[in-house]
Design a protein around this motif. Sequence first.
Motif, PDB file in Angstrom:
ATOM      1  N   VAL A 369       0.814  -1.216   0.000  1.00  0.00           N
ATOM      2  CA  VAL A 369       0.000   0.000   0.000  1.00  0.00           C
ATOM      3  C   VAL A 369       0.850   1.271   0.000  1.00  0.00           C
ATOM      4  O   VAL A 369       0.345   2.363  -0.236  1.00  0.00           O
ATOM      5  N   ALA A 370       2.129   1.136   0.275  1.00  0.00           N
ATOM      6  CA  ALA A 370       3.020   2.307   0.230  1.00  0.00           C
ATOM      7  C   ALA A 370       4.440   1.821  -0.006  1.00  0.00           C
ATOM      8  O   ALA A 370       4.793   0.702   0.348  1.00  0.00           O
ATOM      9  N   MET A 371       5.232   2.685  -0.616  1.00  0.00           N
ATOM     10  CA  MET A 371       6.611   2.316  -0.883  1.00  0.00           C
ATOM     11  C   MET A 371       7.440   3.557  -1.102  1.00  0.00           C
ATOM     12  O   MET A 371       6.968   4.558  -1.640  1.00  0.00           O
ATOM     13  N   THR A 372       8.684   3.526  -0.665  1.00  0.00           N
ATOM     14  CA  THR A 372       9.621   4.601  -0.969  1.00  0.00           C
ATOM     15  C   THR A 372      11.019   3.999  -1.050  1.00  0.00           C
ATOM     16  O   THR A 372      11.302   2.952  -0.467  1.00  0.00           O
ATOM     17  N   ASP A 378      20.833   1.702  -1.305  1.00  0.00           N
ATOM     18  CA  ASP A 378      20.282   0.695  -2.197  1.00  0.00           C
ATOM     19  C   ASP A 378      19.282  -0.158  -1.414  1.00  0.00           C
ATOM     20  O   ASP A 378      19.508  -1.335  -1.149  1.00  0.00           O
ATOM     21  N   ALA A 379      18.185   0.478  -0.999  1.00  0.00           N
ATOM     22  CA  ALA A 379      17.186  -0.214  -0.180  1.00  0.00           C
ATOM     23  C   ALA A 379      15.808   0.380  -0.441  1.00  0.00           C
ATOM     24  O   ALA A 379      15.681   1.537  -0.836  1.00  0.00           O
ATOM     25  N   GLU A 380      14.791  -0.444  -0.202  1.00  0.00           N
ATOM     26  CA  GLU A 380      13.405  -0.004  -0.370  1.00  0.00           C
ATOM     27  C   GLU A 380      12.655  -0.171   0.948  1.00  0.00           C
ATOM     28  O   GLU A 380      12.946  -1.072   1.737  1.00  0.00           O
ATOM     29  N   LEU A 381      11.691   0.701   1.151  1.00  0.00           N
ATOM     30  CA  LEU A 381      10.822   0.635   2.323  1.00  0.00           C
ATOM     31  C   LEU A 381       9.412   0.352   1.821  1.00  0.00           C
ATOM     32  O   LEU A 381       8.870   1.115   1.021  1.00  0.00           O
ATOM     33  N   LEU A 382       8.841  -0.767   2.268  1.00  0.00           N
ATOM     34  CA  LEU A 382       7.539  -1.216   1.772  1.00  0.00           C
ATOM     35  C   LEU A 382       6.551  -1.382   2.913  1.00  0.00           C
ATOM     36  O   LEU A 382       6.936  -1.781   4.016  1.00  0.00           O
ATOM     37  N   GLU A 383       5.289  -1.092   2.624  1.00  0.00           N
ATOM     38  CA  GLU A 383       4.220  -1.323   3.608  1.00  0.00           C
ATOM     39  C   GLU A 383       3.266  -2.371   3.042  1.00  0.00           C
ATOM     40  O   GLU A 383       2.608  -2.136   2.033  1.00  0.00           O
ATOM     41  N   PHE A 384       3.198  -3.525   3.686  1.00  0.00           N
ATOM     42  CA  PHE A 384       2.321  -4.618   3.269  1.00  0.00           C
ATOM     43  C   PHE A 384       1.112  -4.715   4.194  1.00  0.00           C
ATOM     44  O   PHE A 384       1.221  -4.443   5.395  1.00  0.00           O
ATOM     45  N   ILE A 385      -0.023  -5.130   3.638  1.00  0.00           N
ATOM     46  CA  ILE A 385      -1.182  -5.501   4.467  1.00  0.00           C
ATOM     47  C   ILE A 385      -1.184  -7.022   4.603  1.00  0.00           C
ATOM     48  O   ILE A 385      -1.073  -7.750   3.609  1.00  0.00           O
ATOM     49  N   VAL A 386      -1.289  -7.519   5.835  1.00  0.00           N
ATOM     50  CA  VAL A 386      -1.269  -8.958   6.092  1.00  0.00           C
ATOM     51  C   VAL A 386      -2.641  -9.557   5.776  1.00  0.00           C
ATOM     52  O   VAL A 386      -3.662  -9.116   6.303  1.00  0.00           O
ATOM     53  N   LYS A 387      -2.648 -10.548   4.909  1.00  0.00           N
ATOM     54  CA  LYS A 387      -3.887 -11.277   4.589  1.00  0.00           C
ATOM     55  C   LYS A 387      -3.996 -12.495   5.518  1.00  0.00           C
ATOM     56  O   LYS A 387      -2.988 -12.974   6.044  1.00  0.00           O
ATOM     57  N   VAL A 433       5.620  -2.478   7.998  1.00  0.00           N
ATOM     58  CA  VAL A 433       6.607  -1.652   7.290  1.00  0.00           C
ATOM     59  C   VAL A 433       7.944  -2.387   7.307  1.00  0.00           C
ATOM     60  O   VAL A 433       8.470  -2.701   8.379  1.00  0.00           O
ATOM     61  N   ILE A 434       8.471  -2.666   6.124  1.00  0.00           N
ATOM     62  CA  ILE A 434       9.682  -3.474   5.986  1.00  0.00           C
ATOM     63  C   ILE A 434      10.715  -2.739   5.138  1.00  0.00           C
ATOM     64  O   ILE A 434      10.389  -2.166   4.100  1.00  0.00           O
ATOM     65  N   CYS A 435      11.963  -2.766   5.582  1.00  0.00           N
ATOM     66  CA  CYS A 435      13.076  -2.239   4.797  1.00  0.00           C
ATOM     67  C   CYS A 435      13.890  -3.431   4.296  1.00  0.00           C
ATOM     68  O   CYS A 435      14.208  -4.336   5.072  1.00  0.00           O
ATOM     69  N   CYS A 436      14.192  -3.452   2.992  1.00  0.00           N
ATOM     70  CA  CYS A 436      14.971  -4.577   2.475  1.00  0.00           C
ATOM     71  C   CYS A 436      15.865  -4.164   1.323  1.00  0.00           C
ATOM     72  O   CYS A 436      15.575  -3.205   0.598  1.00  0.00           O
ATOM     73  N   LEU A 437      16.958  -4.901   1.168  1.00  0.00           N
ATOM     74  CA  LEU A 437      17.853  -4.721   0.040  1.00  0.00           C
ATOM     75  C   LEU A 437      17.214  -5.368  -1.193  1.00  0.00           C
ATOM     76  O   LEU A 437      16.388  -6.278  -1.060  1.00  0.00           O
ATOM     77  N   PRO A 438      17.587  -4.925  -2.395  1.00  0.00           N
ATOM     78  CA  PRO A 438      16.911  -5.404  -3.614  1.00  0.00           C
ATOM     79  C   PRO A 438      16.847  -6.923  -3.758  1.00  0.00           C
ATOM     80  O   PRO A 438      15.815  -7.464  -4.148  1.00  0.00           O
ATOM     81  N   HIS A 439      17.935  -7.633  -3.421  1.00  0.00           N
ATOM     82  CA  HIS A 439      17.941  -9.087  -3.644  1.00  0.00           C
ATOM     83  C   HIS A 439      17.025  -9.838  -2.683  1.00  0.00           C
ATOM     84  O   HIS A 439      16.744 -11.029  -2.881  1.00  0.00           O
ATOM     85  N   ALA A 440      16.533  -9.153  -1.635  1.00  0.00           N
ATOM     86  CA  ALA A 440      15.651  -9.816  -0.660  1.00  0.00           C
ATOM     87  C   ALA A 440      14.174  -9.567  -0.940  1.00  0.00           C
ATOM     88  O   ALA A 440      13.313 -10.170  -0.294  1.00  0.00           O
TER      89      ALA A 440
END
Length: 449
Positions: A369-372, A378-387, A433-440
């Motif tokens: 639902v959100a990302m930056t 070299d990292a992304e911050l993602l917001e997932f909704i848990v199903k 909210v999760i921060c991860c490197l591209p390969h992960a």
Amino acid sequence: MKIIIAGAGEVGFHLAKLLSYESQDITLIDNNRENLIYADAHLDIRTLRGDATSISVLKDAQVKDVDLVIGVTSSETTNITVCVLAKQLGAKRTIARIANTEFLENKEEIGFTQFGIDELISPEALAAREIELLLNQSAFNDSYEFEDGALTMVGLTLSESAAFVGRSVKETAKIFPGIHFMPIAMRRKDTIETIIPRGNTSFREGDQVYFVTTRGGVNDLYKLTGKKRQQMKNVMILGGSKIGRKASMDLCKKKMNVKLIENDKDTAFDLADELPKTLIIHGDGRNVELLEEESIQDMDAFIAVTGNSETNIMTCLVAKSKNVKRTIALVENMDYFQLSHSIGIDTLINKKLLAASNIFRYIRKGEVVAMTRLSNMDAELLEFIVKPTSKVSNKKIIDLEFPRSAIIGGVIRNGIGEIALGNFKILPGDRIVICCLPHAIQKVEKLFL
């Protein structure tokens, strides 16, 4: 995922570049032969020359089998038309780049989805929003809010006065047990490697560190890092571009005193009519005497958003030499963007990155639902909704098979942000909210499907 991008300009090319790295099936459509030749030579994508509003061209791009159509030409009319036609021809989802921010403000009332447009993106509005957020969190050099501030990501460079310099993450947590923040990414001084912090990772002077924190945690971070919340009252903006106009309008609503310098006489007169609460000055912002006459030394913030990256950088450096607390420069050149903190300017912003980050969340698997993307990292911050069906659902964080190159920054439950540690149990409906490197990223996505 099959994706059509209409428009091979700066935003379109940058999007195609990022998506091609992730092995997405991309078709790039544009009328300009040179743009397509360059894209074809540098990217592993399909290029198609023609008018993206042509039904025959869209059919040639196999639009009926496409998962996403993104209209990012310089014409918002073209982008809207492309999306409407693509949806009628079978595309599953559409995104249109627009310049008129009224469309964003009234999108629910107008009902763009009825026409076949699922999402509207304005790089200019995103940049103006970024400026406003940076001035609100004035001591930090990067900032991003999740769910209206339930969780906030902030980035800063650690000074010697920071309370936890010389300590590990685990030691810091023991010394300050009541502090609600989580370090999610860092980069050592004079290095380019992005580190996902673990318990034994130590904080050092000069580290560029990103934290996720709750509402109250922002004030705690100010205290612990030795930073001071600076009241932004007087702001000078260089450039009457769409970003300059929107930022000026937004900042005036926050009761700030705004001066805007514009070099073009006709544009300056138009701005004076359009922005009655802003003091419009006709002149060349590269002229240091003019800046001094307009009391640049009394400004709390200087924001340069002309169409020239070099002008923006140089004028911000002049402002910094006059002891302006906060400087923000708009840059289009990605090479400059990578130099951000070493240049001496507080923050560089880039429309292409902001637009790409916003669009990327529609490409990610799982319910993002959100990302930056983190500046200079070299990292992304993602917001997932848990199903209910997600692998993480009803499990404690400590029991998850979570990749080492990713970290959970926080959880939003019922609108309230929490810093979640090992014994926290994740429930369906939680926003993670999760921060991860591209390969992960792919491993993380699978946990939320």
